[in-house]
Design a protein around this motif. Structure first.
Motif, PDB file in Angstrom:
ATOM      1  N   GLU A 127      37.341  28.278  44.133  1.00 16.07           N
ATOM      2  CA  GLU A 127      37.494  26.905  43.640  1.00 16.07           C
ATOM      3  C   GLU A 127      36.196  26.116  43.697  1.00 16.07           C
ATOM      4  N   LYS A 128      35.386  26.349  44.742  1.00 19.18           N
ATOM      5  CA  LYS A 128      34.232  25.476  44.973  1.00 19.18           C
ATOM      6  C   LYS A 128      32.888  26.175  44.807  1.00 19.18           C
ATOM      7  N   THR A 129      32.801  27.425  45.243  1.00 17.01           N
ATOM      8  CA  THR A 129      31.480  28.040  45.368  1.00 17.01           C
ATOM      9  C   THR A 129      31.176  29.136  44.353  1.00 17.01           C
ATOM     10  N   MET A 130      32.189  29.691  43.678  1.00 15.83           N
ATOM     11  CA  MET A 130      31.933  30.800  42.761  1.00 15.83           C
ATOM     12  C   MET A 130      32.677  30.554  41.440  1.00 15.83           C
ATOM     13  N   PRO A 131      31.936  30.377  40.337  1.00 15.84           N
ATOM     14  CA  PRO A 131      32.572  29.989  39.075  1.00 15.84           C
ATOM     15  C   PRO A 131      33.212  31.127  38.300  1.00 15.84           C
ATOM     16  N   LEU A 132      32.978  32.387  38.710  1.00 14.98           N
ATOM     17  CA  LEU A 132      33.527  33.501  37.955  1.00 14.98           C
ATOM     18  C   LEU A 132      33.780  34.695  38.868  1.00 14.98           C
ATOM     19  N   SER A 133      34.487  35.685  38.305  1.00 19.12           N
ATOM     20  CA  SER A 133      34.721  36.947  38.996  1.00 19.12           C
ATOM     21  C   SER A 133      33.899  38.037  38.322  1.00 19.12           C
ATOM     22  N   ILE A 167      32.579  43.550  34.261  1.00 14.52           N
ATOM     23  CA  ILE A 167      33.546  42.628  33.670  1.00 14.52           C
ATOM     24  C   ILE A 167      33.378  41.251  34.316  1.00 14.52           C
ATOM     25  N   PHE A 168      32.970  40.276  33.533  1.00 12.57           N
ATOM     26  CA  PHE A 168      32.796  38.897  34.007  1.00 12.57           C
ATOM     27  C   PHE A 168      33.967  38.069  33.481  1.00 12.57           C
ATOM     28  N   THR A 169      34.689  37.409  34.370  1.00  6.54           N
ATOM     29  CA  THR A 169      35.860  36.641  33.956  1.00  6.54           C
ATOM     30  C   THR A 169      35.844  35.251  34.581  1.00  6.54           C
ATOM     31  N   ARG A 170      36.527  34.345  33.907  1.00  5.20           N
ATOM     32  CA  ARG A 170      36.692  32.988  34.446  1.00  5.20           C
ATOM     33  C   ARG A 170      38.051  32.451  34.026  1.00  5.20           C
ATOM     34  N   LYS A 171      38.740  31.878  34.992  1.00  6.59           N
ATOM     35  CA  LYS A 171      39.997  31.185  34.729  1.00  6.59           C
ATOM     36  C   LYS A 171      39.690  29.696  34.640  1.00  6.59           C
ATOM     37  N   PHE A 172      39.735  29.158  33.413  1.00 10.12           N
ATOM     38  CA  PHE A 172      39.366  27.767  33.206  1.00 10.12           C
ATOM     39  C   PHE A 172      40.482  26.815  33.622  1.00 10.12           C
ATOM     40  N   THR A 173      41.706  27.163  33.292  1.00 12.69           N
ATOM     41  CA  THR A 173      42.887  26.378  33.662  1.00 12.69           C
ATOM     42  C   THR A 173      43.988  27.366  34.028  1.00 12.69           C
ATOM     43  N   GLY A 207      37.199  38.706  25.376  1.00  8.38           N
ATOM     44  CA  GLY A 207      38.653  38.604  25.285  1.00  8.38           C
ATOM     45  C   GLY A 207      39.172  37.385  26.011  1.00  8.38           C
ATOM     46  N   GLY A 208      40.440  37.105  25.803  1.00  8.43           N
ATOM     47  CA  GLY A 208      41.035  35.947  26.455  1.00  8.43           C
ATOM     48  C   GLY A 208      42.545  36.000  26.480  1.00  8.43           C
ATOM     49  N   ARG A 209      43.085  35.130  27.296  1.00 14.43           N
ATOM     50  CA  ARG A 209      44.532  35.009  27.443  1.00 14.43           C
ATOM     51  C   ARG A 209      44.894  33.528  27.472  1.00 14.43           C
ATOM     52  N   VAL A 210      45.900  33.153  26.688  1.00 18.65           N
ATOM     53  CA  VAL A 210      46.385  31.776  26.659  1.00 18.65           C
ATOM     54  C   VAL A 210      47.885  31.804  26.928  1.00 18.65           C
ATOM     55  N   LYS A 211      48.283  31.161  27.999  1.00 16.77           N
ATOM     56  CA  LYS A 211      49.695  31.107  28.361  1.00 16.77           C
ATOM     57  C   LYS A 211      50.386  30.035  27.533  1.00 16.77           C
ATOM     58  N   VAL A 212      51.450  30.433  26.820  1.00 18.99           N
ATOM     59  CA  VAL A 212      52.159  29.483  25.955  1.00 18.99           C
ATOM     60  C   VAL A 212      53.520  29.094  26.532  1.00 18.99           C
ATOM     61  N   PHE A 213      54.133  29.978  27.284  1.00 21.11           N
ATOM     62  CA  PHE A 213      55.367  29.679  27.997  1.00 21.11           C
ATOM     63  C   PHE A 213      55.251  30.251  29.415  1.00 21.11           C
ATOM     64  N   LYS A 214      56.259  30.059  30.225  1.00 18.17           N
ATOM     65  CA  LYS A 214      56.184  30.468  31.625  1.00 18.17           C
ATOM     66  C   LYS A 214      55.868  31.943  31.763  1.00 18.17           C
ATOM     67  N   ARG A 215      56.444  32.808  30.935  1.00 18.87           N
ATOM     68  CA  ARG A 215      56.257  34.247  31.050  1.00 18.87           C
ATOM     69  C   ARG A 215      55.744  34.884  29.757  1.00 18.87           C
ATOM     70  N   ILE A 216      55.238  34.080  28.848  1.00 18.47           N
ATOM     71  CA  ILE A 216      54.749  34.597  27.568  1.00 18.47           C
ATOM     72  C   ILE A 216      53.333  34.081  27.325  1.00 18.47           C
ATOM     73  N   SER A 217      52.432  35.001  26.977  1.00 21.59           N
ATOM     74  CA  SER A 217      51.031  34.640  26.734  1.00 21.59           C
ATOM     75  C   SER A 217      50.540  35.320  25.465  1.00 21.59           C
TER      76      SER A 217
END
Length: 301
Positions: A127-133, A167-173, A207-217
Motif C-alpha cells: 500500500e505504501k512502499t511498493m507500487p507494483l509486484s 511479470i510486472f503487475t499493478r492493482k490500481f483499484t 494485459g489487464g483485468r476489469v471487474k464488472v460484477f462481484k464474480r465476473i471480470s
C-alpha cells in the motif's frame, strides 16, 4: 536542597518527553504496510501468465481447450464455426511450495508437448512502499511426437525449448489490474517452421483485468513478437497473439471463456507459432478451468 529537587524534576521531565517522542515514532514506524492481495484472480489471463502463485500446499488442476477457426477458409458452418476441431488441449497441475513459489507440470496436444514451469513472486505490491509486484516465470517444454522427416530431432536436446519472463503487475483499484511482461524464448533449429526465422525470440506481453460484477471480470492480453527480434521478410505469415475473454469465479473454480487468434495454449508454443489473424477469420473460441485443492492441514479455530 532546592537545587537537588530542581535537578531531579528536570531529569524526570526530559525522560517523560523522550518517552512520548519515542512512542509517537514507534507508532509511525510500526504502522503496517499491507500487501496488495488478488491483483488477478487466476495465475493465467487468456494467454499470458499473471503474477499470482499458488498458496503453500495448494494444488491446482488446469484444463485448457482451443477450438478451430470460427471463420475464414477453415471455419464456418462446415466445422460448426470451429467447434468440430480441437487445435490444442492442455492438462496441468500447479503446486505451491510456498506462498511465493509455484512449480507445475502439464501436457499439450500440440506436438505432444510436456511442460515444466517455475514461478516465483520476487516482490509484492504494498500500500505504501511498493507500487507494483514482480514475478519471475520459467517454462521448459519437451516435444515427444514422432519426427515428421529424417534427421528431425536427431538429438534429444533438439526437442527442448525454454521461456524466461519477468511479470510486472499493478492493482490500481479493487476492480482494475494491469500487467506487462517481457520475455525471451530459447529454442532449437528443429523447432523453426520458417528457415528465415530466428531461433530465439523476444516478446513483450501486456494485459489487464476489469471487474464488472462481484464474480465476473473482463480479461484481455496482447503479446508483441513481430517487430522485435523476428525478421519481417518471412515466407510464413506470423501474427501477434491477442486474446479477450470473460472470467467467472465460482467458489474453488476459476472459469474463463475466451476468444483469441492463437491455436495453442502454452507460452512456448503460442509465441513462435501463431499463424492466424483476427482479420481473416482466424479467431477461435476457447476456455480454461481450474480447480484448487488444499493439501495442507486444516486450520483449527
Amino acid at each position: 536542597m532546592k537545587n537537588l529537587y530542581l535537578f531531579i524534576f528536570l531529569i524526570a521531565f526530559n525522560c517523560s518527553t523522550a518517552q512520548d517522542i519515542d512512542s509517537v515514532l514507534d507508532q509511525i514506524t510500526t504502522e503496517k504496510d499491507y500487501k496488495i492481495q488478488a491483483t488477478f484472480k487466476s495465475p493465467k489471463l487468456v494467454l499470458l501468465e499473471t503474477n499470482e502463485t499458488q498458496k503453500a500446499k495448494n494444488l491446482s488442476f488446469w484444463v485448457g481447450h482451443r477450438f478451430g477457426d470460427i471463420g475464414g477458409d477453415f471455419g464456418g458452418s462446415h466445422t460448426l464455426f470451429g467447434l468440430d476441431v480441437a487445435t490444442d488441449l492442455y492438462l496441468g497441475f500447479d503446486y505451491g511450495i510456498t506462498d511465493d513459489l509455484t512449480v507445475g507440470i502439464g501436457r499439450s496436444k500440440f506436438n505432444e508437448t510436456y511442460n515444466a514451469l517455475f514461478k516465483y513472486r520476487l516482490v509484492s505490491q504494498k500500500e505504501k512502499t511498493m507500487p507494483l509486484s514482480i514475478t519471475l516465470f520459467e517454462q521448459s517444454s519437451f516435444i515427444t511426437r514422432e519426427p515428421f522427416f529424417n534427421n528431425e530431432f536427431t538429438n534429444g536436446t533438439d526437442r527442448i525449448s525454454h521461456f524466461f519472463q519477468a511479470i510486472f503487475t499493478r492493482k490500481f483499484t479493487p476492480s482494475v489490474s494491469f500487467l506487462i511482461s517481457p520475455g525471451y524464448l530459447v529454442r532449437t533449429e528443429d523447432q523453426i517452421e520458417d528457415v528465415g526465422d530466428n531461433k530465439n525470440l523476444f516478446s513483450v506481453g501486456i494485459g489487464g483485468r476489469v471487474k464488472v460484477f462481484k464474480r465476473i471480470s473482463l480479461i484481455a492480453d496482447y503479446t508483441i513478437v513481430n517487430g522485435l527480434s523476428r525478421p519481417d521478410n518471412l515466407s510464413t505469415a506470423y501474427y501477434n497473439p491477442l486474446g479477450i475473454g470473460i472470467e467467472l469465479e465460482t467458489g474453488g473454480h476459476v472459469f474463463s471463456l475466451n476468444f483469441q487468434n492463437s491455436q495453442y495454449i502454452t507460452t512456448n508454443n503460442f509465441i513462435p507459432n501463431t499463424t492466424k489473424s483476427w482479420s481473416d477469420g482466424g479467431v477461435r473460441f476457447g476456455f480454461a478451468i481450474s480447480r484448487n485443492f488444499n493439501l495442507g492441514p486444516k486450520d483449527i479455530e
